[in-house]
Design an enzyme around this catalytic site. Structure first.
Site, short mmCIF file in Angstrom:
data_model
loop_
_atom_site.label_atom_id
_atom_site.label_comp_id
_atom_site.label_asym_id
_atom_site.label_seq_id
_atom_site.Cartn_x
_atom_site.Cartn_y
_atom_site.Cartn_z
N ASP A 1 0.80 -1.22 0.00
CA ASP A 1 0.00 0.00 0.00
C ASP A 1 0.84 1.27 0.00
O ASP A 1 0.65 2.15 -0.85
CB ASP A 1 -0.94 0.00 1.21
CG ASP A 1 -1.75 1.27 1.31
OD1 ASP A 1 -2.82 1.33 0.68
OD2 ASP A 1 -1.30 2.21 1.99
N ALA B 1 -4.61 2.69 -0.91
CA ALA B 1 -4.37 2.02 -2.20
C ALA B 1 -5.00 0.63 -2.19
O ALA B 1 -5.65 0.23 -3.16
CB ALA B 1 -2.86 1.92 -2.47
N ASP B 2 -4.82 -0.11 -1.11
CA ASP B 2 -5.44 -1.42 -0.99
C ASP B 2 -6.96 -1.31 -1.04
O ASP B 2 -7.63 -2.08 -1.75
CB ASP B 2 -5.06 -2.07 0.35
CG ASP B 2 -3.66 -2.67 0.33
OD1 ASP B 2 -3.18 -3.04 -0.75
OD2 ASP B 2 -3.06 -2.78 1.41
N LEU B 3 -7.51 -0.40 -0.27
CA LEU B 3 -8.96 -0.28 -0.18
C LEU B 3 -9.56 0.13 -1.52
O LEU B 3 -10.58 -0.44 -1.96
CB LEU B 3 -9.33 0.73 0.90
CG LEU B 3 -8.92 0.35 2.33
CD1 LEU B 3 -9.26 1.49 3.29
CD2 LEU B 3 -9.60 -0.93 2.77
N GLY C 1 -9.46 -2.68 -4.04
CA GLY C 1 -10.49 -3.67 -3.73
C GLY C 1 -11.88 -3.20 -4.13
O GLY C 1 -12.67 -3.96 -4.71
#
Length: 396
Positions: free
Chosen positions: A141, A169-171, A174
């Site tokens: 991230d 970034a991860d969220l 997703g």
């Protein structure tokens, strides 16, 4: 216990979650919260790596994996792969965030699976994309926050780059993957065909820069850190009242005039330093200092009430305790309750979108690793005797 849909909206779909850590599980949580039968495939306990979010009993893991079922399969065993393919044959969607080469080595890439399952929607999430010079580079991230430009515009001027306080970034990757899955499922209703979709932490970060990318690509302007103040709309940012900090947002000339009157400074409207946005930008430091001087006369609650009543957006800067004590948030019902067999009652944040006819809830707490393995294998038609053999052979 069979599938317990959290909503009627997506209850007809089955999703196979081959992902780990955060971006992929976030995509699958989005689908699970809207009722999809999400089957989380994990390595057996004795083979697992550090693939959990703070341990399976931790709050992070419990939040991310609610509304899912869990099966363990040893994908290093031939029968483990064969069983996975059998499971995928019953599904609508596969989500994975392996390194780009791993799925090909295991024979579970989209092209291989689509030969026998042309309606499959296959979602891949990576750090930097499925192809290209950085495709094999591991993604994380904060690396994506930096490479995607976010850290260059975050933080106080002169203090150096700053990361956002959540794994954004991860969220975002997703959530974008979940959106892509829904688009592909809608398109499948017309074509009857599935497809491969993919996103990455890097692409998600660049997209989330939004108007900052437009400023560069259209105007050639390289944005820098603006701290707690909006880079183009002045005055908008963090200001200090007598008892603490709050946000004020002044967009447009009419709102600026209202702001001046509420603050008791109508003379600013005609002041050459402040009369338009460009002038306020040049003199922003002087203006901000004068604003804070006037705000210091009263507490935040006074100003929040005064500005909002006058049509100027204003709000407190809340810590977590204050966030969940906010009556409006309580009214919206974002906090949901569920009971974990292992951990007892839990309170978790639910979905931020309300569907009146098919609402989302939290129907079940996050599963223990492999909690539903035998149940799901039975659903595939595998006999009780063979399930025992599979367990003895280390297939799950």
């Amino acid at each position: 216990m069979p599938h317990m849909p959290a909503s009627a909206a997506l209850s007809r779909f089955r999703v196979i979650d081959l992902s780990q850590v955060r971006a992929g599980p976030t995509a699958c949580r989005q689908l699970a919260d809207w009722g999809a039968d999400v089957v989380q495939v994990q390595m057996p306990e004795h083979m697992r790596g550090d693939d959990t979010l703070g341990g399976q009993d931790g709050s992070d893991y419990q939040y991310t994996h609610r509304n899912k079922r869990s099966i363990t399969l040893n994908l290093k065993e031939e029968e483990g792969i064969a069983t996975l393919k059998r499971l995928i044959a019953t599904a609508d969607v596969v989500v994975e965030n392996f390194r780009p080469d791993v799925k090909y080595r295991l024979g579970i890439d989209y092209d291989s699976l689509a030969k026998d399952h042309p309606g499959l929607v296959y979602a891949s999430i990576s750090g930097f994309g499925q192809t290209g010079p950085l495709a094999q580079r591991p993604g994380f991230d904060q690396i994506a926050q930096g490479m995607g430009g976010l850290m260059s515009v975050t933080g106080l001027p002169g203090d150096g780059p700053a990361r956002v306080g959540i794994p954004i970034a991860d969220l975002c990757a997703g959530i974008f993957a979940a959106q892509g899955i829904l688009i592909a499922l809608l398109e499948r209703e017309q074509s009857g065909k599935g497809q491969w979709l993919h996103t990455s932490l890097l692409e998600s970060m660049v997209y989330m820069l939004d108007f900052q990318t437009a400023r560069f690509l259209t105007d050639g302007e390289v944005a820098t850190q603006a701290g707690n103040f909006h880079p183009t709309s002045i005055p908008t940012g963090v200001y200090q009242a007598r008892d603490g900090y709050m946000n004020i947002a002044v967009f447009g000339s009419k709102i600026w005039e209202r702001f001046c009157h509420i603050l008791g400074a109508p003379q600013w409207i005609a002041d050459a330093r402040y009369h338009d946005k460009a002038s306020r930008s040049v003199h922003r430091d002087t203006l901000n200092a004068e604003i804070n001087q006037r705000l210091a006369a009263e507490d935040r609650a006074y100003w929040v009430e005064k500005f909002n009543a006058g049509g100027v957006a204003c709000g407190l800067i809340s810590d977590m305790r204050e966030v969940f004590a906010e009556p409006q948030l309580q009214h919206l019902g974002m906090v949901k309750e569920v009971v974990s067999e292992r951990l007892g009652p839990q309170r978790l944040v639910g979905q931020p979108v309300q569907l009146e006819r098919t609402p989302s809830t939290i129907a079940r707490a996050a599963p223990r690793r492999g909690q539903h393995t035998e149940e799901i294998l039975q659903e595939l038609g595998i006999s009780a005797e063979h399930i025992v053999e599979m367990k003895e052979q280390g297939v799950f």
